[in-house]
Design a protein around this motif. Structure first.
Motif, short mmCIF file in Angstrom:
data_model
loop_
_atom_site.label_atom_id
_atom_site.label_comp_id
_atom_site.label_asym_id
_atom_site.label_seq_id
_atom_site.Cartn_x
_atom_site.Cartn_y
_atom_site.Cartn_z
N HIS A 36 -51.20 -39.91 36.91
CA HIS A 36 -52.12 -38.78 36.92
C HIS A 36 -52.62 -38.52 38.34
O HIS A 36 -53.09 -39.44 39.01
CB HIS A 36 -53.35 -39.08 36.05
N ASP A 37 -52.56 -37.27 38.77
CA ASP A 37 -53.24 -36.86 40.01
C ASP A 37 -54.07 -35.64 39.63
O ASP A 37 -53.54 -34.54 39.44
CB ASP A 37 -52.23 -36.54 41.12
N LEU A 38 -55.37 -35.84 39.53
CA LEU A 38 -56.24 -34.83 38.91
C LEU A 38 -57.11 -34.09 39.93
O LEU A 38 -58.23 -33.66 39.59
CB LEU A 38 -57.10 -35.49 37.81
N HIS A 39 -56.60 -33.91 41.15
CA HIS A 39 -57.36 -33.16 42.16
C HIS A 39 -56.37 -32.70 43.23
O HIS A 39 -55.85 -33.52 43.99
CB HIS A 39 -58.44 -34.07 42.76
N SER A 40 -56.12 -31.39 43.29
CA SER A 40 -55.20 -30.88 44.31
C SER A 40 -55.48 -29.41 44.61
O SER A 40 -56.12 -28.72 43.82
CB SER A 40 -53.75 -31.06 43.85
N LEU A 98 -66.87 -41.16 32.32
CA LEU A 98 -65.44 -41.46 32.34
C LEU A 98 -64.95 -41.45 33.79
O LEU A 98 -65.55 -40.81 34.65
CB LEU A 98 -64.68 -40.41 31.53
N ALA A 99 -63.85 -42.16 34.03
CA ALA A 99 -63.34 -42.29 35.41
C ALA A 99 -62.15 -41.37 35.61
O ALA A 99 -61.24 -41.31 34.78
CB ALA A 99 -62.93 -43.73 35.67
N SER A 100 -62.15 -40.67 36.76
CA SER A 100 -61.01 -39.82 37.10
C SER A 100 -60.39 -40.28 38.41
O SER A 100 -60.99 -41.09 39.14
CB SER A 100 -61.44 -38.36 37.18
N SER A 101 -59.22 -39.74 38.69
CA SER A 101 -58.43 -40.20 39.82
C SER A 101 -57.65 -39.02 40.40
O SER A 101 -56.94 -38.34 39.67
CB SER A 101 -57.47 -41.27 39.29
N GLY A 102 -57.83 -38.76 41.69
CA GLY A 102 -57.12 -37.63 42.30
C GLY A 102 -56.99 -37.78 43.80
O GLY A 102 -57.86 -38.34 44.45
N SER A 103 -55.89 -37.26 44.33
CA SER A 103 -55.62 -37.41 45.76
C SER A 103 -56.44 -36.46 46.63
O SER A 103 -56.68 -36.72 47.79
CB SER A 103 -54.13 -37.19 46.04
N ASP A 104 -56.82 -35.29 46.09
CA ASP A 104 -57.43 -34.21 46.88
C ASP A 104 -56.42 -33.71 47.92
O ASP A 104 -56.77 -33.38 49.06
CB ASP A 104 -58.73 -34.67 47.55
N PHE A 105 -55.17 -33.62 47.48
CA PHE A 105 -54.07 -33.17 48.34
C PHE A 105 -54.28 -31.71 48.74
O PHE A 105 -54.58 -30.87 47.92
CB PHE A 105 -52.77 -33.32 47.53
N HIS A 106 -54.10 -31.44 50.06
CA HIS A 106 -54.16 -30.06 50.56
C HIS A 106 -52.83 -29.60 51.14
O HIS A 106 -52.65 -28.41 51.39
CB HIS A 106 -55.23 -29.90 51.63
N GLY A 107 -51.90 -30.54 51.41
CA GLY A 107 -50.61 -30.14 51.97
C GLY A 107 -49.89 -31.33 52.57
O GLY A 107 -50.51 -32.36 52.85
N PRO A 108 -48.58 -31.19 52.77
CA PRO A 108 -47.76 -32.31 53.26
C PRO A 108 -48.17 -32.79 54.65
O PRO A 108 -47.87 -33.92 55.02
CB PRO A 108 -46.34 -31.73 53.30
N GLU A 109 -48.86 -31.92 55.41
CA GLU A 109 -49.26 -32.33 56.76
C GLU A 109 -50.34 -33.41 56.75
O GLU A 109 -50.64 -33.98 57.79
CB GLU A 109 -49.73 -31.10 57.58
N GLN A 110 -50.91 -33.71 55.58
CA GLN A 110 -51.91 -34.79 55.52
C GLN A 110 -51.27 -36.17 55.43
O GLN A 110 -51.95 -37.18 55.47
CB GLN A 110 -52.80 -34.62 54.29
N ALA A 111 -49.92 -36.21 55.28
CA ALA A 111 -49.24 -37.51 55.22
C ALA A 111 -49.41 -38.22 56.55
O ALA A 111 -49.48 -37.55 57.59
CB ALA A 111 -47.75 -37.29 54.92
N PRO A 112 -49.48 -39.51 56.58
CA PRO A 112 -49.36 -40.43 55.46
C PRO A 112 -50.68 -40.76 54.78
O PRO A 112 -50.72 -41.54 53.86
CB PRO A 112 -48.80 -41.69 56.14
N TRP A 113 -51.79 -40.14 55.23
CA TRP A 113 -53.09 -40.56 54.70
C TRP A 113 -53.29 -40.12 53.25
O TRP A 113 -53.81 -40.86 52.43
CB TRP A 113 -54.23 -40.02 55.58
N ILE A 114 -52.89 -38.87 52.99
CA ILE A 114 -53.06 -38.37 51.62
C ILE A 114 -51.72 -37.83 51.14
O ILE A 114 -51.11 -36.98 51.78
CB ILE A 114 -54.15 -37.28 51.56
N ARG A 115 -51.26 -38.36 50.01
CA ARG A 115 -50.01 -37.91 49.40
C ARG A 115 -50.28 -37.51 47.96
O ARG A 115 -51.14 -38.11 47.30
CB ARG A 115 -48.96 -39.03 49.42
N LEU A 116 -49.54 -36.52 47.45
CA LEU A 116 -49.66 -36.18 46.04
C LEU A 116 -49.24 -37.40 45.22
O LEU A 116 -48.19 -38.01 45.51
CB LEU A 116 -48.71 -35.02 45.69
N GLY A 117 -50.01 -37.74 44.23
CA GLY A 117 -49.68 -38.91 43.42
C GLY A 117 -49.99 -40.23 44.12
O GLY A 117 -49.80 -41.29 43.54
#
Ligand code: AMP
Ligand code: MN
Ligand code: MN
Ligand code: MN
Length: 298
Positions: A24-28, A261-280
């Motif tokens: 689950h990635d619940l924030h993008s 309840l607990a949720s989980s999400g990357s807060d992905f904004h785009g591939p340029e955030q790699a390697p710090w933030i990745r989808l999933g």
């Protein structure tokens, strides 16, 4: 249901993994707000990254949800319709995610339209303030970089980087766009009660986004979470792209105590955030949390 299925229960030989075993990635974000991928590109990217359940949670708009939903059907993943609502609470900006929205809630859409109208005014005001500092054309520049209905500070930051005013987006925020800096305009967003009310009206679940990022004392955070729960909020992000492992453990404890309840999400904004933030790219929830998706079927 038992673990052994009869052959005729699964005629095409495809049995989705149980909800708890799916990624689950619940924030993008998409180009409908301050992401850099179009909704369909975001979904394709999520599919390659092995995400099974993706929430699209653009800032103050649901404009990307329909396109993302169609793409998700093609890619065989589950798209959770969502939005990240900007809230002002005790003079600070707090973000509240909506997950599993039904389409067509007038209360939600009218509320979000009001926030976007404030955004439009704020964007012009940021432009005026930067102009006084000798930075011309920032409003038009940010507006041009925003392909969708939302102009965000992120678009200003990207424009100022293009203009050579700072080395990167983070530096623009630090020098221009945060409190006590020349381009800062205080938010006048929804109240906590309004935001949760709109989300409930749209059949959604309200979740406090990245709670560790607000740098609240433990006592103040407890106050926020209790008020949120009283309004009808049901969850909080425990794992987030902007949380450390220590933050996640601390947030898990808050969730347990307040009964969220607990949720989980990357807060992905785009591939340029790699390697710090990745989808999933989200860690497992710490022990003792109840995942928000535990009660979801399908
Ligand atoms: P806005 O909702 O228009 O005020 O913009 C908030 C967005 O700006 C957040 O969702 C982030 O994407 C981005 N943002 C906020 N602070 C920072 C920062 N320090 N560095 C980079 N991006 C930031
Ligand atoms: Mn953003
Ligand atoms: Mn946020
Ligand atoms: Mn976000």
């Amino acid at each position: 249901m038992g673990l052994i299925r009869k052959a005729n229960e699964d005629p095409i030989g495809y049995t989705p993994a149980p909800m708890c075993a799916r990624l689950h990635d619940l924030h993008s974000h998409s180009t409908a707000s301050d992401g850099t991928l179009a909704p369909s590109e975001l979904v394709a990217h999520a599919s390659v990254a092995g995400v099974d359940v993706l929430a699209l949670t653009d800032h103050d708009t649901t404009a990307g949800v329909e396109e993302a939903g169609r793409a998700a059907q093609e890619h065989g993943l589950l798209l959770v319709p969502g939005v990240e609502v900007s809230v002002t609470w005790q003079g600070r900006t707090i973000h509240v995610l909506a997950l599993r929205l039904d389409s067509g809630s007038a209360a939600l859409e009218e509320g979000l339209a009001r926030l976007r109208a404030f955004r439009d005014w704020r964007a012009e005001e940021i432009g005026r303030r930067l102009e006084k500092q000798g930075i011309a054309g920032a409003f038009a520049g940010a507006r041009r970089l925003a392909p969708g209905p939302v102009v965000s500070r992120t678009h200003f930051a990207r424009y100022l980087v293009q203009q050579g005013k700072a080395a990167n987006v983070r530096e623009v925020f630090r020098h221009f766009l945060v409190r006590n800096k020349p381009g800062y305009v205080p938010g006048r967003w929804a109240s906590l009660e309004e935001a949760v009310g709109w989300i409930k009206n749209a059949g959604g679940q309200a979740v406090v986004a990245h709670p560790a990022r607000y740098r609240l004392t433990a006592g103040k955070l407890r106050t926020l979470l209790h008020e949120f729960a009283e309004c009808g909020g049901v969850g909080m992000e425990v794992v987030s792209g902007s949380h450390s492992a220590g933050d996640a453990r601390a947030m898990a404890e808050h969730a347990r105590r307040v009964g969220l309840l607990a949720s989980s999400g990357s807060d992905f904004h785009g591939p340029e955030q790699a390697p710090w933030i990745r989808l999933g790219g989200v860690a497992e929830l710490p022990q003792g949390c109840t995942p928000i998706w535990e009660a979801w079927n399908g």
